[in-house]
Design an enzyme around this catalytic site. Structure first.
Site, PDB file in Angstrom:
ATOM      1  N   ASP A   1       0.852  -1.206   0.000  1.00 53.97           N
ATOM      2  CA  ASP A   1       0.000   0.000   0.000  1.00 53.97           C
ATOM      3  C   ASP A   1       0.884   1.251   0.000  1.00 53.97           C
ATOM      4  O   ASP A   1       0.863   2.049   0.932  1.00 53.97           O
ATOM      5  CB  ASP A   1      -0.918  -0.056   1.232  1.00 53.97           C
ATOM      6  CG  ASP A   1      -1.988   1.014   1.211  1.00 53.97           C
ATOM      7  OD1 ASP A   1      -2.112   1.721   0.194  1.00 53.97           O
ATOM      8  OD2 ASP A   1      -2.696   1.132   2.227  1.00 53.97           O
TER       9      ASP A   1
ATOM     10  N   LYS B   1       0.893   3.871  -1.982  1.00 53.44           N
ATOM     11  CA  LYS B   1       0.224   5.138  -2.320  1.00 53.44           C
ATOM     12  C   LYS B   1       1.196   6.112  -3.008  1.00 53.44           C
ATOM     13  O   LYS B   1       1.441   7.223  -2.546  1.00 53.44           O
ATOM     14  CB  LYS B   1      -0.401   5.798  -1.091  1.00 53.44           C
ATOM     15  CG  LYS B   1      -1.542   4.988  -0.497  1.00 53.44           C
ATOM     16  CD  LYS B   1      -2.354   5.781   0.508  1.00 53.44           C
ATOM     17  CE  LYS B   1      -3.495   4.990   1.096  1.00 53.44           C
ATOM     18  NZ  LYS B   1      -3.096   3.913   2.017  1.00 53.44           N
TER      19      LYS B   1
ATOM     20  N   ASP C   1       3.884  10.880  -6.900  1.00 56.62           N
ATOM     21  CA  ASP C   1       4.895  11.852  -7.317  1.00 56.62           C
ATOM     22  C   ASP C   1       5.037  11.859  -8.836  1.00 56.62           C
ATOM     23  O   ASP C   1       4.307  11.164  -9.539  1.00 56.62           O
ATOM     24  CB  ASP C   1       6.232  11.518  -6.626  1.00 56.62           C
ATOM     25  CG  ASP C   1       7.016  12.775  -6.265  1.00 56.62           C
ATOM     26  OD1 ASP C   1       7.084  13.692  -7.106  1.00 56.62           O
ATOM     27  OD2 ASP C   1       7.567  12.823  -5.157  1.00 56.62           O
TER      28      ASP C   1
HETATM   29  O1  S5P Z   1      -9.135   5.296   1.914  1.00 53.75           O
HETATM   30  C1  S5P Z   1      -8.377   4.507   2.440  1.00 53.75           C
HETATM   31  C2  S5P Z   1      -7.397   3.836   1.699  1.00 53.75           C
HETATM   32  C3  S5P Z   1      -6.590   2.900   2.339  1.00 53.75           C
HETATM   33  S1  S5P Z   1      -5.514   1.982   1.364  1.00 53.75           S
HETATM   34  N1  S5P Z   1      -8.483   4.228   3.763  1.00 53.75           N
HETATM   35  C4  S5P Z   1      -7.685   3.320   4.401  1.00 53.75           C
HETATM   36  O2  S5P Z   1      -7.859   3.104   5.602  1.00 53.75           O
HETATM   37  N2  S5P Z   1      -6.697   2.671   3.691  1.00 53.75           N
HETATM   38  C5  S5P Z   1      -5.774   1.721   4.345  1.00 53.75           C
HETATM   39  O3  S5P Z   1      -6.543   0.634   4.841  1.00 53.75           O
HETATM   40  C6  S5P Z   1      -5.005   2.296   5.528  1.00 53.75           C
HETATM   41  O4  S5P Z   1      -3.739   2.758   5.108  1.00 53.75           O
HETATM   42  C7  S5P Z   1      -4.894   1.117   6.452  1.00 53.75           C
HETATM   43  O5  S5P Z   1      -3.735   0.374   6.137  1.00 53.75           O
HETATM   44  C8  S5P Z   1      -6.103   0.250   6.138  1.00 53.75           C
HETATM   45  C9  S5P Z   1      -7.254   0.399   7.107  1.00 53.75           C
HETATM   46  O6  S5P Z   1      -6.895  -0.024   8.372  1.00 53.75           O
HETATM   47  P1  S5P Z   1      -7.945  -0.214   9.557  1.00 53.75           P
HETATM   48  O7  S5P Z   1      -7.118  -0.686  10.701  1.00 53.75           O
HETATM   49  O8  S5P Z   1      -8.591   1.103   9.825  1.00 53.75           O
HETATM   50  O9  S5P Z   1      -8.956  -1.250   9.084  1.00 53.75           O
END
Ligand code: S5P
Length: 263
Positions: free
Chosen positions: A92, A94, A97
């Site tokens: 992940d 993201k 750049d």
């Molecule tokens: O919009 C987003 C996109 C991502 S990739 N919201 C998110 O929370 N994530 C990722 O999903 C975030 O970086 C984390 O690794 C995961 C959610 O984690 P949780 O512990 O809240 O379920």
């Protein structure tokens, strides 16, 4: 063996179509649409956990830059586990750049992400050149590579949740549909089912955290928001019994998917 990077750029044309197909096959064979998001700071711990929950997940999402003990040997171990249990490995990252920088971030440095991650996440904020650059740098990797574009975020006040922005992301997805296999989204963005919608912000018991994360249930995500894959993190990793909780999210997610499919 991790595929070798020749000057950061590799030779054979890579296509993500096999990744799409792999996901469909995994979902049907293993009966899971669950992506475990292992936001742990120890790769050793992730390796152990992935052996335990490997049968229950279709994908494992990690953030390599939060690991205290990253090494290429250990990531190779995780990669082998992903092959043994047949799940996809998503870094992940993201990326966000200019093309030249993301090529370096993808292929160089401590992590050499392109050599082990089946999938990466990408912001299209800098323009479509970011996707072009990433795709170009895996041209010659002799394994399928793909990416998911961040279309909408789960966090409160996300600036991505703007119609024009999302339209731009969808356009980019369609244009680079070999390398881009789908979205990170909070709603169904296209009727073209070849694009996989992955939805984070999932929890059965909480509605959010103290830092702006917002949760919906697996049912709301799949039924209401059209998710193909549920990305679940702390709901599982913070639970008392991670294996049991993982099974619960797998079952709930797959049941809702099957119910909808049979309507
Ligand atoms: O919009 C987003 C996109 C991502 S990739 N919201 C998110 O929370 N994530 C990722 O999903 C975030 O970086 C984390 O690794 C995961 C959610 O984690 P949780 O512990 O809240 O379920």
């Amino acid at each position: 063996e991790l595929p070798a990077l020749k000057n950061g750029i590799i030779e054979m044309k890579s296509s993500s179509i096999p990744i799409r197909q792999r996901f469909q096959t995994i979902r049907e064979e293993k009966k899971t649409n669950l992506c475990l998001c292992a936001d742990l700071t120890s790769l050793d711990e992730i390796i152990e956990l992935s052996k335990q929950v490997g049968p229950n997940i279709c994908m494992l999402k990690i953030h390599c830059d939060i690991l205290n003990d990253f090494s290429m040997e250990k990531i190779q171990q995780l990669k082998n586990i992903s092959r043994t249990f047949n799940f996809l490995l998503l870094e992940d990252r993201k990326f966000a750049d200019i093309g030249n920088t993301v090529q370096l971030q993808y292929t160089k440095g401590l992590f050499q992400i392109a050599t082990w991650a089946d999938l990466v996440t990408v912001h299209v904020l800098p323009g479509e050149g970011i996707v072009q650059a990433l795709e170009q740098s895996v041209q010659s990797i002799d394994e399928p590579r793909g990416c998911l574009l961040i279309a909408q975020m789960s966090s409160k006040g996300a600036l991505t949740n703007n119609e024009d922005y999302v339209k731009g992301v969808i356009k980019c997805t369609e244009k680079y549909s070999d390398y881009v296999i789908g979205f990170i989204s909070q709603s169904r963005l296209t009727t073209d089912n070849k694009f996989i919608h992955c939805t984070p912000g999932i929890h059965l018991n909480n509605t959010g955290d103290q830092l702006g994360q917002q949760y919906v249930t697996p049912r709301q995500a799949i039924d209401g928001r059209g998710a193909d894959i549920l990305i679940v993190g702390r709901a599982i990793t913070d639970s008392i019994n991670r294996i049991k909780t993982c099974e619960e999210y797998q079952q709930e997610g797959y049941n809702v998917y099957e119910q909808l499919r049979n309507i």
